[in-house]
Scaffold this motif. Structure first.
Motif, PDB file in Angstrom:
ATOM      1  N   ARG A 174     -26.406  -6.240  15.541  1.00  0.00           N
ATOM      2  CA  ARG A 174     -26.610  -5.222  16.576  1.00  0.00           C
ATOM      3  C   ARG A 174     -25.308  -4.560  16.985  1.00  0.00           C
ATOM      4  O   ARG A 174     -25.259  -3.346  17.224  1.00  0.00           O
ATOM      5  N   ARG A 175     -24.211  -5.308  17.070  1.00  0.00           N
ATOM      6  CA  ARG A 175     -22.918  -4.745  17.510  1.00  0.00           C
ATOM      7  C   ARG A 175     -21.850  -4.885  16.434  1.00  0.00           C
ATOM      8  O   ARG A 175     -20.670  -4.719  16.709  1.00  0.00           O
ATOM      9  N   ALA A 176     -22.277  -5.202  15.196  1.00  0.00           N
ATOM     10  CA  ALA A 176     -21.299  -5.394  14.119  1.00  0.00           C
ATOM     11  C   ALA A 176     -20.715  -4.055  13.673  1.00  0.00           C
ATOM     12  O   ALA A 176     -21.408  -3.033  13.609  1.00  0.00           O
ATOM     13  N   VAL A 177     -19.429  -4.089  13.335  1.00  0.00           N
ATOM     14  CA  VAL A 177     -18.704  -2.881  12.905  1.00  0.00           C
ATOM     15  C   VAL A 177     -17.805  -3.244  11.736  1.00  0.00           C
ATOM     16  O   VAL A 177     -17.179  -4.311  11.728  1.00  0.00           O
ATOM     17  N   ARG A 178     -17.744  -2.352  10.740  1.00  0.00           N
ATOM     18  CA  ARG A 178     -16.776  -2.459   9.646  1.00  0.00           C
ATOM     19  C   ARG A 178     -16.042  -1.128   9.523  1.00  0.00           C
ATOM     20  O   ARG A 178     -16.670  -0.065   9.558  1.00  0.00           O
ATOM     21  N   ASP A 179     -14.705  -1.183   9.363  1.00  0.00           N
ATOM     22  CA  ASP A 179     -13.901   0.001   9.073  1.00  0.00           C
ATOM     23  C   ASP A 179     -13.354  -0.122   7.660  1.00  0.00           C
ATOM     24  O   ASP A 179     -12.571  -1.040   7.362  1.00  0.00           O
ATOM     25  N   TYR A 180     -13.780   0.804   6.773  1.00  0.00           N
ATOM     26  CA  TYR A 180     -13.415   0.763   5.356  1.00  0.00           C
ATOM     27  C   TYR A 180     -12.237   1.689   5.075  1.00  0.00           C
ATOM     28  O   TYR A 180     -12.135   2.798   5.616  1.00  0.00           O
ATOM     29  N   TRP A 181     -11.348   1.238   4.171  1.00  0.00           N
ATOM     30  CA  TRP A 181     -10.203   2.019   3.707  1.00  0.00           C
ATOM     31  C   TRP A 181     -10.147   1.965   2.176  1.00  0.00           C
ATOM     32  O   TRP A 181     -10.305   0.898   1.587  1.00  0.00           O
ATOM     33  N   ALA A 182      -9.951   3.122   1.572  1.00  0.00           N
ATOM     34  CA  ALA A 182      -9.629   3.182   0.145  1.00  0.00           C
ATOM     35  C   ALA A 182      -8.117   3.244   0.033  1.00  0.00           C
ATOM     36  O   ALA A 182      -7.490   4.178   0.554  1.00  0.00           O
ATOM     37  N   VAL A 183      -7.502   2.229  -0.600  1.00  0.00           N
ATOM     38  CA  VAL A 183      -6.044   2.136  -0.655  1.00  0.00           C
ATOM     39  C   VAL A 183      -5.581   2.073  -2.113  1.00  0.00           C
ATOM     40  O   VAL A 183      -6.337   1.679  -3.011  1.00  0.00           O
ATOM     41  N   GLU A 184      -4.334   2.482  -2.314  1.00  0.00           N
ATOM     42  CA  GLU A 184      -3.709   2.447  -3.636  1.00  0.00           C
ATOM     43  C   GLU A 184      -2.377   1.733  -3.517  1.00  0.00           C
ATOM     44  O   GLU A 184      -1.580   2.025  -2.602  1.00  0.00           O
ATOM     45  N   ASP A 185      -2.142   0.756  -4.406  1.00  0.00           N
ATOM     46  CA  ASP A 185      -0.884   0.022  -4.317  1.00  0.00           C
ATOM     47  C   ASP A 185       0.203   0.728  -5.127  1.00  0.00           C
ATOM     48  O   ASP A 185      -0.016   1.796  -5.713  1.00  0.00           O
ATOM     49  N   GLU A 186       1.391   0.135  -5.179  1.00  0.00           N
ATOM     50  CA  GLU A 186       2.540   0.760  -5.838  1.00  0.00           C
ATOM     51  C   GLU A 186       2.373   0.873  -7.344  1.00  0.00           C
ATOM     52  O   GLU A 186       3.061   1.648  -7.994  1.00  0.00           O
ATOM     53  N   GLU A 187       1.461   0.089  -7.940  1.00  0.00           N
ATOM     54  CA  GLU A 187       1.220   0.152  -9.376  1.00  0.00           C
ATOM     55  C   GLU A 187       0.051   1.069  -9.730  1.00  0.00           C
ATOM     56  O   GLU A 187      -0.355   1.147 -10.891  1.00  0.00           O
ATOM     57  N   GLY A 188      -0.512   1.752  -8.730  1.00  0.00           N
ATOM     58  CA  GLY A 188      -1.576   2.720  -8.986  1.00  0.00           C
ATOM     59  C   GLY A 188      -2.979   2.138  -8.968  1.00  0.00           C
ATOM     60  O   GLY A 188      -3.933   2.873  -9.226  1.00  0.00           O
ATOM     61  N   ARG A 189      -3.109   0.888  -8.669  1.00  0.00           N
ATOM     62  CA  ARG A 189      -4.435   0.291  -8.607  1.00  0.00           C
ATOM     63  C   ARG A 189      -5.074   0.577  -7.250  1.00  0.00           C
ATOM     64  O   ARG A 189      -4.384   0.540  -6.227  1.00  0.00           O
ATOM     65  N   ARG A 190      -6.380   0.828  -7.264  1.00  0.00           N
ATOM     66  CA  ARG A 190      -7.082   1.248  -6.054  1.00  0.00           C
ATOM     67  C   ARG A 190      -8.094   0.176  -5.648  1.00  0.00           C
ATOM     68  O   ARG A 190      -8.803  -0.395  -6.482  1.00  0.00           O
ATOM     69  N   VAL A 226       0.837  -1.190   0.000  1.00  0.00           N
ATOM     70  CA  VAL A 226       0.000   0.000   0.000  1.00  0.00           C
ATOM     71  C   VAL A 226       0.875   1.243   0.000  1.00  0.00           C
ATOM     72  O   VAL A 226       1.749   1.413   0.871  1.00  0.00           O
ATOM     73  N   ARG A 227       0.617   2.137  -0.997  1.00  0.00           N
ATOM     74  CA  ARG A 227       1.365   3.389  -1.080  1.00  0.00           C
ATOM     75  C   ARG A 227       0.582   4.545  -0.466  1.00  0.00           C
ATOM     76  O   ARG A 227       1.153   5.417   0.187  1.00  0.00           O
ATOM     77  N   ARG A 228      -0.728   4.581  -0.699  1.00  0.00           N
ATOM     78  CA  ARG A 228      -1.580   5.622  -0.134  1.00  0.00           C
ATOM     79  C   ARG A 228      -2.847   4.971   0.405  1.00  0.00           C
ATOM     80  O   ARG A 228      -3.275   3.930  -0.075  1.00  0.00           O
ATOM     81  N   ALA A 229      -3.447   5.638   1.394  1.00  0.00           N
ATOM     82  CA  ALA A 229      -4.680   5.119   1.989  1.00  0.00           C
ATOM     83  C   ALA A 229      -5.518   6.270   2.496  1.00  0.00           C
ATOM     84  O   ALA A 229      -4.998   7.316   2.899  1.00  0.00           O
ATOM     85  N   ASP A 230      -6.834   6.082   2.480  1.00  0.00           N
ATOM     86  CA  ASP A 230      -7.771   7.085   2.975  1.00  0.00           C
ATOM     87  C   ASP A 230      -8.811   6.368   3.823  1.00  0.00           C
ATOM     88  O   ASP A 230      -9.450   5.416   3.374  1.00  0.00           O
TER      89      ASP A 230
END
Length: 502
Positions: A461-477, A441-445
């Motif tokens: 009821r107590r479920a949680v998800r944490d989402y990240w938009a990431v970009e690898d070294e080849e520019g794919r997101r 991972v090169r960049r992340a948001d």
């Protein structure tokens, strides 16, 4: 695979009579119709009460009246029965665009590709029989791969509605009597004298000796039931439906000739639609072969149209599905569904008009299938896989997409597990492995926290998800999420998943 329904109406003439005389006769009263056989009067049809008393079609009327004193007798009306059967076939167009009468007491419904619209084949049969039952019409039905198998099972199976599994025609026919093959009574009697009582016995025999001994019709009917030979169905066409017919002096065999015929059919149909102020939304192209079998091409359109070139282009693209057989002797183009379409007005000064996407949608649906052409509309839900739905490609969405929440172009269903290396609690992954390939991972948001919808499912009821938009070294997101907040075990197991691709 082709799926055909055979509907049998065992007491059709007397059921029609009861409907015409609604309230005039007790339901349990035995009723027969009479017809002339040479110089004598015979029973032509009997209702259920009469059949229960031993009366049968073909019985001398005098004998029937002796068996059942006070028997109600009416004149047979075979022409009226046939006309009503044709009307019932047109009514059955609600289930399939291809239906046909099977005189004197049956109907065909080609349910290929239609059953899912009614909840499946079993649900379709139940709905059909229930509607007829409420109308006072006794009926039995079966669906199978071939018309012959469906006809046999509808008349000889124990259940009133039977679904023969795809590929199961041979097993369904094996224990049925040879009369189930729609053979003449004399042929059936000859087979039984030779000890051949069941269809399974005929299937086990060599075809050539069977044809020499009992005639070619036995082999033809057997092959039709098993799917080795085509079973012709001549579809009913509602008289009020706009249509155009062409009969050819010589049979057509080539795609080029059929394409020219389509052009003439489309021009004739669209001319009639223009005079009526209509546009076609669903059309059927029916090719009639020289052996009286038919090939049908069905086409749906995104919007009403009466452009003959557009219609001809779409139909010509489907010619690869048509087997002309020994040649096509006639063709009919029918507007199964037509809607009002006002005349278009040409621009006076050459202003640019808004682009019409309907022709493009029609071409894509013809090439790839109607279910593969759609647009996506938003749904009020924070859970990504519930936040969208498919709608027709030209339908306007009721609400716009929320701003400030970038979402990937493609969601993976279901989310695919990945192996990720990250620091807790709020750091993005440093690297992850998906399908055996490692991505640094090169960049992340992020993170963007999504909570479960407890009002839908107790487990969220107590479920949680944490989402990240990431970009690898080849520019794919990529769009990754971690299941759980890292503090409470009930929120998730901290596993990582790939949910979308930007």
């Amino acid at each position: 695979m082709r799926r055909v329904i055979s509907l049998w109406l065992p007491t059709w003439p007397t059921d029609r009579l009861a409907r015409r005389r609604l309230g005039a006769l007790p339901v349990e009263a035995p009723v027969v119709t009479r017809a002339r056989d040479g110089r004598r009067l015979v029973v032509a049809a009997a209702n259920r009460a009469a059949l229960a008393l031993g009366l049968r079609p073909g019985l001398p009327l005098a004998g029937a009246q002796a068996m059942v004193p006070g028997l109600e007798v009416a004149e047979a009306d075979p022409e009226g029965d046939a006309d009503a059967l044709a009307d019932l076939a047109a009514w059955c167009l609600r289930y399939s665009p291809l239906t046909a009468a099977d005189p004197p007491d049956g109907l065909w419904i080609d349910a290929t590709g239609c059953a899912h619209l009614h909840g499946g084949e079993a649900a379709l049969l139940d709905d059909l029989l229930c509607r007829l039952g409420r109308a006072g019409v006794a009926a039995r039905a079966a669906v199978a791969d071939t018309p012959g198998a469906a006809w046999a099972v509808a008349r000889h199976a124990s259940a009133p509605a039977t679904v023969v599994a795809p590929g199961g025609a041979a097993d369904a026919l094996a224990l049925l009597p040879v009369a189930a093959l729609r053979l003449p009574p004399g042929t059936v009697a000859g087979l039984r004298r030779m000890g051949l009582d069941l269809v399974g016995q005929l299937v086990a025999m060599a075809r050539a000796p069977l044809a020499r001994r009992f005639g070619a019709e036995v082999v033809r009917r057997l092959d039709e039931a098993l799917g080795h030979a085509p079973g012709p169905i001549t579809p009913v066409v509602p008289p009020e439906a706009p249509q155009h017919l062409l009969a050819f002096p010589e049979p057509l065999l080539t795609a080029e000739a059929l394409g020219h015929a389509i052009g003439h059919l489309a021009a004739g149909l669209c001319a009639g639609l223009e005079r009526a102020g209509l546009g076609v939304r669903r059309v059927e192209l029916i090719f009639v072969r020289v052996d009286d079998t038919v090939a049908v091409v069905r086409l749906g359109l995104a919007r009403p149209t009466r452009d003959p070139r557009h219609l001809a282009r779409l139909l010509a693209a489907r010619l690869g599905e048509v087997d002309p057989g020994l040649g096509v002797s006639a063709a009919r183009l029918v507007a199964v569904l037509a809607e009002p379409l006002p005349p278009g007005q040409a621009t006076a000064f050459g202003e640019a008009e808004e682009a019409d996407l309907a022709p493009l949608v029609d071409r894509l649906a013809t090439r790839f299938g109607a279910t593969r052409v759609f647009r996506v509309a938003p749904v009020a839900s924070a859970v990504p896989e519930r936040s969208l739905r498919r709608i027709p490609p030209l339908e306007e969405a009721a609400a716009g997409w929320p701003e400030g929440l970038p979402r990937p172009v493609r969601l993976l269903t279901p989310p695919q597990p990945v192996e990720a290396l990250s620091a807790l609690p709020d750091h993005p992954p440093v690297a992850f492995t998906w399908r055996g390939r490692r991505h640094r991972v090169r960049r992340a948001d992020g993170p963007e926290r999504v909570l479960g919808e407890w009002w839908r499912r107790e487990g969220e009821r107590r479920a949680v998800r944490d989402y990240w938009a990431v970009e690898d070294e080849e520019g794919r997101r990529f769009w990754l999420f971690r299941r759980g907040d890292g503090e409470e075990a009930a929120s998730g197991d901290l596993a990582w998943f790939l949910h979308g691709l930007f």
